[in-house]
Design a protein around this motif. Sequence first.
Motif, PDB file in Angstrom:
ATOM      1  N   LEU A 201      38.068  34.368  43.767  1.00  0.00           N
ATOM      2  CA  LEU A 201      37.034  35.393  43.885  1.00  0.00           C
ATOM      3  C   LEU A 201      36.038  34.905  44.929  1.00  0.00           C
ATOM      4  O   LEU A 201      35.244  34.003  44.675  1.00  0.00           O
ATOM      5  N   GLN A 205      35.370  39.602  46.404  1.00  0.00           N
ATOM      6  CA  GLN A 205      36.682  40.192  46.671  1.00  0.00           C
ATOM      7  C   GLN A 205      37.772  39.379  45.984  1.00  0.00           C
ATOM      8  O   GLN A 205      37.706  38.152  45.931  1.00  0.00           O
ATOM      9  N   CYS A 206      38.782  40.095  45.466  1.00  0.00           N
ATOM     10  CA  CYS A 206      39.918  39.432  44.823  1.00  0.00           C
ATOM     11  C   CYS A 206      40.857  38.894  45.900  1.00  0.00           C
ATOM     12  O   CYS A 206      41.347  39.658  46.742  1.00  0.00           O
ATOM     13  N   CYS A 209      44.676  40.691  45.567  1.00  0.00           N
ATOM     14  CA  CYS A 209      44.985  42.036  46.068  1.00  0.00           C
ATOM     15  C   CYS A 209      44.064  42.465  47.200  1.00  0.00           C
ATOM     16  O   CYS A 209      44.240  43.548  47.764  1.00  0.00           O
ATOM     17  N   LEU A 213      35.404  43.957  44.232  1.00  0.00           N
ATOM     18  CA  LEU A 213      35.053  44.247  42.845  1.00  0.00           C
ATOM     19  C   LEU A 213      33.731  45.017  42.831  1.00  0.00           C
ATOM     20  O   LEU A 213      32.829  44.746  43.643  1.00  0.00           O
ATOM     21  N   ARG A 231      40.688  37.911  34.495  1.00  0.00           N
ATOM     22  CA  ARG A 231      41.726  38.717  35.154  1.00  0.00           C
ATOM     23  C   ARG A 231      41.057  39.886  35.879  1.00  0.00           C
ATOM     24  O   ARG A 231      40.108  40.501  35.369  1.00  0.00           O
ATOM     25  N   HIS A 232      41.544  40.188  37.060  1.00  0.00           N
ATOM     26  CA  HIS A 232      41.024  41.325  37.811  1.00  0.00           C
ATOM     27  C   HIS A 232      41.518  42.608  37.151  1.00  0.00           C
ATOM     28  O   HIS A 232      42.716  42.808  36.970  1.00  0.00           O
ATOM     29  N   CYS A 235      44.275  44.617  39.557  1.00  0.00           N
ATOM     30  CA  CYS A 235      45.640  44.106  39.791  1.00  0.00           C
ATOM     31  C   CYS A 235      46.147  43.202  38.681  1.00  0.00           C
ATOM     32  O   CYS A 235      47.321  42.824  38.690  1.00  0.00           O
ATOM     33  N   ARG A 237      45.698  40.172  38.214  1.00  0.00           N
ATOM     34  CA  ARG A 237      45.917  38.770  38.578  1.00  0.00           C
ATOM     35  C   ARG A 237      44.768  37.905  38.053  1.00  0.00           C
ATOM     36  O   ARG A 237      43.683  38.407  37.750  1.00  0.00           O
ATOM     37  N   LEU A 239      41.715  35.639  38.304  1.00  0.00           N
ATOM     38  CA  LEU A 239      40.624  35.451  39.265  1.00  0.00           C
ATOM     39  C   LEU A 239      39.994  34.083  39.021  1.00  0.00           C
ATOM     40  O   LEU A 239      39.555  33.785  37.915  1.00  0.00           O
ATOM     41  N   ARG A 241      37.005  31.603  39.853  1.00  0.00           N
ATOM     42  CA  ARG A 241      35.654  31.625  40.401  1.00  0.00           C
ATOM     43  C   ARG A 241      35.395  30.343  41.207  1.00  0.00           C
ATOM     44  O   ARG A 241      35.776  29.254  40.802  1.00  0.00           O
ATOM     45  N   SER A 245      32.089  32.824  45.378  1.00  0.00           N
ATOM     46  CA  SER A 245      32.428  34.061  44.684  1.00  0.00           C
ATOM     47  C   SER A 245      31.384  35.162  44.859  1.00  0.00           C
ATOM     48  O   SER A 245      31.676  36.339  44.662  1.00  0.00           O
TER      49      SER A 245
END
Length: 247
Positions: A201, A205-206, A209, A213, A231-232, A235, A237, A239, A241, A245
């Motif tokens: 993060l 932004q993730c 993907c 956010l 988890r995002h 997607c 996935r 995340l 930190r 971040s």
Amino acid sequence: MNADPAAQLRLLDLQALDAQVDQLRHVRANPPQAAEIKDLLGKRADVDGRLRDQRIVVDDLALAQAKADADVEQVKARRTRDRERMDSGAIADPKALERMQQELQSLERRIATLEDEELEVMEQLEEAQSALAELTSAIDELDARLGELTTARDEKAAELDAQIAEVSAGRAAIVADIPDDLLALYEKLRASKGGVAVGALRARQCGGCQLALDAGELAEIRATPADRVVRHEECQRILVRTPESGL
């Protein structure tokens, strides 16, 4: 799921290593020579088929020429025998001698016809042999090029295998720092997310993907304990930190 923040950071190292290995394997599975090799193999199969057919044509014509040669020699042998009989004086009867002379004339005409046929078959055989030589040469050229491409492909594959082994050698040390349940989640997500299971993060932004956010999701993550695996929502996935971040 909870996990030490340091273990979560190690997921990023593992993802980077696995991504590098995936890329190397992709390159290995798709060598630049593949398209030309496929094209040449198709051409070779076509030429090889025509080569087999041409060999049959040459063999048939060789048999035809052998028969034509034998036919000519057979008639010539008969002509020789008749001449020898006439020259020996063994035929005293004038009518019989006349018939023998007529037969010799017929034999001469027959020989001329057979020699014309023999010459025609010989010319056809020479043309067929020339075509066969051209096809054989084409096969040799294709095989030579295929050999070059295959050698280049195999040498590059061996080089990539060595790189894959070298990169993969560091995986065990990273995995040792990651709890089993977190590693199992990572592997499951890698299998279902195109090889990318985790993203950092950064700048809100993730990294998995590449989507930003929204403020509400960021506020929720900000309030989440550091040892909680995040988890995002978009997607799914993991995340991780980091100081970048933007929380």
